[in-house]
Design a protein around this motif. Structure first.
Motif, mmCIF file in Angstrom:
data_model
loop_
_atom_site.group_PDB
_atom_site.id
_atom_site.type_symbol
_atom_site.label_atom_id
_atom_site.label_comp_id
_atom_site.label_asym_id
_atom_site.label_seq_id
_atom_site.Cartn_x
_atom_site.Cartn_y
_atom_site.Cartn_z
ATOM 1 N N GLY A 129 65.292 26.288 49.325
ATOM 2 C CA GLY A 129 64.166 27.542 48.950
ATOM 3 C C GLY A 129 63.098 27.186 49.058
ATOM 4 O O GLY A 129 62.058 26.439 49.252
ATOM 5 N N GLY A 162 61.645 24.165 46.938
ATOM 6 C CA GLY A 162 62.655 22.994 48.370
ATOM 7 C C GLY A 162 61.990 22.053 48.847
ATOM 8 O O GLY A 162 61.469 21.521 49.620
ATOM 9 N N GLU A 214 61.057 39.514 47.216
ATOM 10 C CA GLU A 214 60.506 39.325 48.595
ATOM 11 C C GLU A 214 58.879 39.633 48.694
ATOM 12 O O GLU A 214 57.637 39.715 49.177
ATOM 13 C CB GLU A 214 61.119 40.699 49.096
ATOM 14 C CG GLU A 214 62.239 40.589 49.069
ATOM 15 C CD GLU A 214 62.929 41.336 49.243
ATOM 16 O OE1 GLU A 214 62.566 42.575 48.388
ATOM 17 O OE2 GLU A 214 64.164 41.271 50.125
ATOM 18 N N ALA A 253 76.357 20.414 50.479
ATOM 19 C CA ALA A 253 76.424 21.253 48.909
ATOM 20 C C ALA A 253 76.536 20.035 48.239
ATOM 21 O O ALA A 253 77.253 19.206 47.845
ATOM 22 C CB ALA A 253 77.174 22.332 48.490
ATOM 23 N N VAL A 282 58.518 33.459 42.944
ATOM 24 C CA VAL A 282 58.214 32.217 44.214
ATOM 25 C C VAL A 282 57.231 31.480 43.960
ATOM 26 O O VAL A 282 56.641 30.514 43.766
ATOM 27 C CB VAL A 282 57.815 33.258 45.123
ATOM 28 C CG1 VAL A 282 57.056 32.111 46.753
ATOM 29 C CG2 VAL A 282 59.256 33.424 45.882
ATOM 30 N N THR A 283 55.688 32.162 43.018
ATOM 31 C CA THR A 283 54.895 31.367 42.874
ATOM 32 C C THR A 283 55.286 30.408 41.899
ATOM 33 O O THR A 283 54.121 29.149 41.664
ATOM 34 C CB THR A 283 53.577 32.263 41.998
ATOM 35 O OG1 THR A 283 53.493 33.945 42.711
ATOM 36 C CG2 THR A 283 52.700 31.943 41.555
#
Ligand code: FAD
Length: 410
Positions: free
Chosen positions: A16, A19, A48, A130, A310-311
């Protein structure tokens, strides 16, 4: 049978945003990086609406140009709606220095793009691999990995970064989970062809609408490029459970309860089945341990209301990469003081505002008719993601300052 064991400087669990950005930053330091990702990309993800602060980390990771050129929906702020009241924050008008604009992204494309950029910089990403177990007893941490065909192998790493998001691999395997302070909430959401024709509708902003009767229930509307948008509702699970039928039927019923949203989306085409997620808020006892650190959602996840996820994920990747640079150069590092505490500074700023949103105090602040421009610019900076900027009094002393402001606006 003994499993094959591979070696690597750093293993990152999950490709993501946290990562991929961590992987790129570590490649810039010359580290050998292996990213293990359970899914095949592109894959759907929620989350989003980006915040301008995230642009600085994309830039550090050498990913900004591809994001800018990808054609995502431009974003310059956030609009809030409660009954007849409408207030919009323009993130270019803010206290902190730095980017004031960003994008609203379909995460399937965005995350794929970031992963490709990490690969271009030399990170190896193995999709459909995984992580299933971890062993910290040896000199180096060791992970067990299961491939899509069921075959397993192990990797020994100089260090592990867990960026597995809601997978929360190390928190679960190492018993690091601790309950979030937030009540259990859920979200129902989908993508639609929005058909919005209202001339005053601003596609450059996320629109957050408070439910007409319940101040702790809210909707997001995140316009994308090309006439589509993401729409969702967030509420306590007990509230959502009152709504029967498929997720699409439940979401449509909830959207119809808000007259402004109903009117705005009168011509929408609901072409994608809705999904739901419950109990996403999560926390851990520690963000690091011997040989590992937790990034992004694998650590703490607060709440979606201010689009901070996300930040925070990118900030954690940037901080962890800095600390690892010292670690690999042989300098003793203090993960608590150099990683966990600095990361939590901004997370706690967001926490103050999220808590106040749900009790209604921060809603009274943002919908207040008479706002001082300087204070509004400080709040705009936090909503733009500059939650670590200690020159902002609402970061430095967020609880005390916000409480005082709530009292004035009540
Ligand atoms: P993720 O993006 O979740 O990536 C983790 C990756 O790890 C995934 O690709 C997964 O497949 C992989 N993985 C999992 N388990 C394993 C395993 N065992 N082995 C290998 N790989 C594994 N954030 C925003 O910034 N803006 C928003 O508007 C926003 N809206 C949201 C709305 C809702 C309802 C929710 C719940 C969250 C929202 N968020 C938002 C938060 C956002 O989704 C996350 O904070 C963000 O995706 C975290 O990024 P990450 O890199 O930590 O994890």
């Amino acid at each position: 049978m003994d499993l094959k064991v591979e070696n690597c400087d750093v293993v990152v669990i999950g490709a993501g945003p946290a990562g991929s950005v961590a992987a790129a930053l570590l490649r810039q330091q010359g580290r050998q990086v292996l990213v293990l990702e359970r899914e095949q990309f592109p894959r759907f993800s929620i989350g989003e609406s980006l915040l301008p602060q995230s642009m600085a980390y994309l830039e550090q990771a050498g990913m900004l140009q591809v994001v800018v050129e990808a054609g995502f929906q431009y974003k310059n702020g956030a609009a809030f709606v409660r009954g007849e009241r409408y207030t919009a924050f323009d993130f270019r008008d803010k206290h902190s220095t730095g980017w004031g604009t960003t994008y609203q992204v379909q995460r399937a494309n965005f995350d794929h793009l970031l992963a490709q950029q990490a690969q271009r910089q030399g990170a190896e990403i193995r999709f459909q691999h995984a992580v299933t177990a971890v062993d910290l007893d040896g000199d180096k941490p060791r992970l067990t990995v299961r491939q899509a065909d069921g075959n397993e192998y192990q990797v020994e790493a100089g260090f592990i970064l867990d960026a597995s998001g809601f997978g929360r691999i190390l928190p679960r395997l190492l018993d690091l989970e601790t309950p979030s302070n937030f009540p259990v909430r859920g979200a129902i959401f989908t993508h639609i062809e929005d058909g919005i024709t209202a001339p005053d509708f601003d596609r450059n902003k996320i629109r957050v609408t408070v439910h007409p009767e319940h101040c702790d229930v809210w909707y997001w509307l995140i316009p994308f490029a090309g006439g589509r948008c993401s729409i969702g509702v967030v509420a306590k699970t007990a509230f959502l459970d009152q709504y029967q039928g498929s997720d699409t039927e439940r979401l449509r019923a909830l959207v119809n309860e808000d007259p402004a949203s109903r009117e705005l989306l009168a011509n929408a085409r609901w072409d994608t089945p809705a999904r739901s997620i419950v109990g996403y808020s999560a926390n851990v006892k520690s963000l690091w341990g011997k040989g590992y650190a937790l990034l992004g959602n694998a650590g703490e996840f607060l709440d979606p209301v201010f689009s901070s996820g996300v930040t925070i994920a990118l900030k954690s990747a940037s901080l962890a990469a800095q600390v690892l640079q010292k670690h690999f150069s042989g300098v003793q590092v203090d993960w608590e003081n150099e990683y966990a505490i600095p990361l939590k500074k901004g997370v706690n700023t967001f926490r103050t505002f999220v808590e106040s949103w749900y009790t209604g105090g921060f809603q009274d602040v943002i919908f207040h008719e008479h706002q001082q421009p300087e204070i509004r610019r400080m709040i705009s900076a936090i909503l733009a993601g500059y939650a670590w900027d200690e020159t902002n009094p609402y970061v430095r002393e967020s609880k005390r300052r916000l409480k005082a402001l709530e009292e004035i606006c009540a």
